[in-house]
Design an enzyme around this catalytic site. Structure first.
Site, mmCIF file in Angstrom:
data_model
loop_
_atom_site.group_PDB
_atom_site.id
_atom_site.type_symbol
_atom_site.label_atom_id
_atom_site.label_comp_id
_atom_site.label_asym_id
_atom_site.label_seq_id
_atom_site.Cartn_x
_atom_site.Cartn_y
_atom_site.Cartn_z
ATOM 1 N N GLY A 15 0.843 -1.208 0.000
ATOM 2 C CA GLY A 15 0.000 0.000 0.000
ATOM 3 C C GLY A 15 0.872 1.250 0.000
ATOM 4 N N ARG A 76 1.080 -5.130 -5.377
ATOM 5 C CA ARG A 76 1.256 -6.321 -4.545
ATOM 6 C C ARG A 76 1.442 -7.460 -5.541
ATOM 7 N NH1 ARG A 76 -0.655 -4.148 0.499
ATOM 8 N NH2 ARG A 76 -2.507 -2.873 0.274
ATOM 9 N N ASP A 107 5.441 -4.977 6.087
ATOM 10 C CA ASP A 107 6.042 -6.269 6.434
ATOM 11 C C ASP A 107 5.949 -7.314 5.328
ATOM 12 O OD1 ASP A 107 3.365 -6.502 6.842
ATOM 13 O OD2 ASP A 107 3.509 -7.360 8.850
ATOM 14 N N SER A 109 6.213 -6.705 2.172
ATOM 15 C CA SER A 109 7.296 -6.351 1.238
ATOM 16 C C SER A 109 8.645 -6.786 1.805
ATOM 17 C CB SER A 109 7.320 -4.838 1.012
ATOM 18 O OG SER A 109 6.030 -4.373 0.715
ATOM 19 N N THR A 130 4.259 2.706 5.495
ATOM 20 C CA THR A 130 2.854 2.270 5.560
ATOM 21 C C THR A 130 2.125 3.171 6.537
ATOM 22 O OG1 THR A 130 1.353 0.566 6.435
ATOM 23 C CG2 THR A 130 3.601 0.458 7.218
ATOM 24 N N ASP A 132 -0.114 2.235 8.453
ATOM 25 C CA ASP A 132 -0.627 1.450 9.586
ATOM 26 C C ASP A 132 0.233 1.522 10.855
ATOM 27 O OD1 ASP A 132 -2.557 0.633 7.797
ATOM 28 O OD2 ASP A 132 -1.550 -1.242 7.300
ATOM 29 N N ASP A 134 2.453 -0.481 11.806
ATOM 30 C CA ASP A 134 2.379 -1.805 12.451
ATOM 31 C C ASP A 134 3.677 -2.597 12.304
ATOM 32 O OD1 ASP A 134 2.180 -2.080 9.720
ATOM 33 O OD2 ASP A 134 0.573 -3.561 9.757
ATOM 34 N N ARG A 176 -5.292 -2.036 9.087
ATOM 35 C CA ARG A 176 -5.228 -3.496 8.936
ATOM 36 C C ARG A 176 -5.514 -4.165 10.285
ATOM 37 N NH1 ARG A 176 -3.316 -6.105 4.404
ATOM 38 N NH2 ARG A 176 -2.341 -4.235 3.615
#
Ligand code: F6P
Length: 328
Positions: A15, A76, A107, A109, A130, A132, A134, A176
């Site tokens: 993303g 992706r 992660d 990637s 990202t 996120d 995360d 996510r």
């Protein structure tokens, strides 16, 4: 002694996130600074397999620091999950004498990058990009700060209409499986409740809290729901459930979606991306491979890719307490 790379390729994968362009610019200009040739791979790993690779110099990245999205485009790639796809990608790099790779992404990637590095012995450095946030090994990912600001601005606008109509809004935000965005924007935008995957509030507690809120004199309310929340209902079912059980509330749902991924990167993200790009190039020069660049307590650090992938980026528990008290 470490052998300085001669030709570094950079790609963005997964993303997109605001600030990725600033990171590309930083990698390209850092390469220029150290007299290393640099190429951009278009459309992430898919472009690597298809040989969509072009040389970039310091001037190729003019006027992109302030742009959202990614100049290199992102994808992706399912083909990169296959051994044959990765072999083709390695062949393309070898044909262009590219001897190191910088991957800007999340992660998924990094997992691809790590396998690629092991199979084809091409040094790989990751830069976390990202919205996120995360990823273990960095307190901030590129794009997260901008996304927080975008979401807070959107919720402020929703609040205006919520107040005018005495309504309760459920606002679903991205992230996510992580609740970083929801928890922070929930506090920043003064939400009455915040539902995150890391903490199962439960439907009854939510009902109770909204009942209390009404009783205390609040006429409108905002509930921020992380897309990965585990309460067992999606945001529309949740809204319906509340309307059925608390008929005093007039409920609306707003799913913010991909506006959270776009827009002008914040100054924080631009500076972070600039620092991370330089650190990634310097790490390759120092002979580091299979690591991710991160920021911790304001300093640039490196984390092995396998740890960055497996580790968990925990939410700050203190923020839950802050939110609980602020919503009284
Ligand atoms: O990882 C970034 C992210 O925006 C997540 O927050 C979201 O779950 C996902 O990507 C959406 O992916 P796509 O753009 O492929 O629908």
């Amino acid at each position: 002694m470490a052998v300085k790379p001669k030709h570094i390729a950079v790609l963005t994968s997964g993303g997109d996130a605001p600030g990725m362009n600033a990171a590309i610019r930083s990698v390209v200009r850092s390469c220029s600074h150290f007299n290393i040739k640099c190429s951009g791979v278009y459309r992430g790993y898919q472009g690597l397999i298809e040989g969509d690779i072009r040389t970039l110099d310091a001037r190729s990245v003019n006027n992109i620091i302030n742009k959202g999205g990614t100049k290199l485009k992102s994808a992706r790639s399912l083909d990169f999950h296959e051994k044959e796809g990765r072999a083709k990608a390695s062949e393309n790099l070898k044909n262009l004498d590219i001897d190191a790779l910088i991957v800007i992404g999340g992660d998924g990637s990094f997992t691809g990058g790590m396998i690629f590095e092991r199979e084809h012995k091409i040094p790989v450095i990751g830069i976390p990009g990202t919205i996120d946030n995360d990823i273990f090994g960095t307190s901030h990912t590129i794009g997260y700060d901008t996304a927080l600001n975008t979401v807070v601005e959107a919720i402020d606008k929703i609040r205006d209409t919520a107040i005018s109509h005495n309504r309760l809004f459920f606002v679903e935000v991205m992230g996510r499986d992580a609740g970083h965005i929801a928890l922070n924007v929930g506090i920043g935008a003064g939400a009455e409740e915040i539902l995150i995957p890391e903490e199962n509030l439960g439907l009854n507690r939510l009902l109770e809290s909204l009942r209390r809120s009404k009783k205390s004199g609040k006429s409108s309310s905002i509930v921020v729901v992380a897309e990965g929340d585990k309460i067992g209902k999606n945001v529309f079912e949740l809204a319906q459930h509340i309307e059925q059980n608390l008929p005093d509330y007039e409920v609306r749902v707003s799913v913010l979606g991909h506006i959270q991924r776009g827009g002008t990167p914040s100054c924080f993200d631009r500076v972070l991306a600039s620092r991370m790009g330089l650190k990634a190039v310097e790490s390759l020069i120092d002979g580091v491979s299979a690591h991710m660049v991160g920021i911790q307590n304001g300093e640039m650090i490196l984390t092995p890719l396998n740890k960055a992938i497996k580790g968990k980026s925990e939410i700050k528990r203190e923020l839950i307490r802050v939110s609980d008290i602020m919503t009284l």
